[in-house]
Write a protein that holds these residues in place. Structure first.
Motif, short mmCIF file in Angstrom:
data_model
loop_
_atom_site.label_atom_id
_atom_site.label_comp_id
_atom_site.label_asym_id
_atom_site.label_seq_id
_atom_site.Cartn_x
_atom_site.Cartn_y
_atom_site.Cartn_z
N LEU A 283 0.83 -1.21 0.00
CA LEU A 283 0.00 0.00 0.00
C LEU A 283 0.86 1.26 0.00
N LEU A 284 1.98 1.21 0.74
CA LEU A 284 2.88 2.36 0.82
C LEU A 284 3.84 2.44 -0.38
N LYS A 285 3.89 1.36 -1.18
CA LYS A 285 4.78 1.29 -2.35
C LYS A 285 6.23 1.57 -1.95
N LEU A 286 6.69 0.89 -0.90
CA LEU A 286 8.04 1.12 -0.40
C LEU A 286 9.11 0.74 -1.41
N GLU A 287 8.87 -0.34 -2.15
CA GLU A 287 9.86 -0.78 -3.16
C GLU A 287 10.10 0.33 -4.18
N ASP A 288 9.01 0.95 -4.64
CA ASP A 288 9.14 2.05 -5.61
C ASP A 288 9.85 3.25 -4.99
#
Length: 228
Positions: free
Chosen positions: A74-79
């Motif tokens: 949901l937080l798109k940490l990888e991106d």
């Protein structure tokens, strides 16, 4: 003033090892690089399995990974981490295509593990640098292999390693009773699963978004505190 001798030594070992890896990497033929890369991937898998087998509460581990993975997605940490790496790459004008991957992979390998956590705690609680000095030797050799394959991004992993370990050392000095042996054990097990994922990525068996699974480390702290 707390002097983080172990963390400073660890940081220096990563930088020196990375520089050696860059120097040696240019001289290695492609087939040697490939076999080193495969050996590194297998070694990372072994480290991850050893850590994951410390798990004593499988349900805590499973729910930590699931909840952490959902939060990370949901937080798109990888991106987010990839964009940070790309920005740093542009800032230093690196032409290395694997810069961001090397930075993220090395940072995760060096930061996610029981030695980083317990070693930092030992330094903060008892002023004992032994475990972090041992980790410095291991990370130094690991950074040689990583930098020979991934390139310059590995050098910059020294920055998050320093911030992470020094932060844990300061935290341990201030809050001595915050982490029980049970919590450290389950943290180690969840960290081991993440390390296993890194090994799978290194071997290119498939691609696992390890960055999006990082909140699992916070989830396990919460679940252990509530249920154990």
């Amino acid at each position: 003033m707390l002097l983080p001798v172990g963390t400073l030594t660890n940081t220096a070992a990563i930088i020196v090892g990375s520089l050696l890896g860059l120097l040696l990497g240019r001289r290695f033929p492609e087939n040697i690089k490939n076999i080193v890369f495969q050996g590194l991937g297998l070694s990372v898998l072994l480290i991850g399995m050893q850590m994951a087998f410390k798990c004593q509460h499988p349900l805590i581990l499973v729910f930590s990974i699931i909840l952490g993975g959902i939060a990370g997605e949901l937080l798109k940490l990888e991106d987010f981490f990839a964009s940070l790496g790309d920005r740093l790459k542009k800032k230093i004008r690196s032409r290395n295509e694997a810069f961001t991957q090397g930075l993220i992979t090395a940072s995760l390998i060096f930061c996610v593990g029981s030695m980083a956590i317990i070693g930092s705690f030992d330094e903060g609680l008892r002023g004992d640098h032994t475990l972090l000095l041992t980790k410095a030797i291991l990370d130094g050799f690991m950074s040689i292999a990583l930098a020979s394959s991934y390139g310059t991004g590995v050098i910059f992993s020294a920055v998050p390693v320093f911030l992470y370990q020094f932060g844990l050392t300061l935290f341990a000095a201030q809050f001595r009773e915050a982490f029980s042996p049970v919590m450290i054990n389950e943290l180690t097990a969840v960290g081991g699963l993440l390390i296993l994922g890194i090994g799978i990525n290194v071997l290119q068996l498939t691609y696992i978004k390890i960055g999006n699974l990082l909140p699992s480390l916070l989830a396990v702290i919460f679940l252990v505190a509530v249920f154990l």
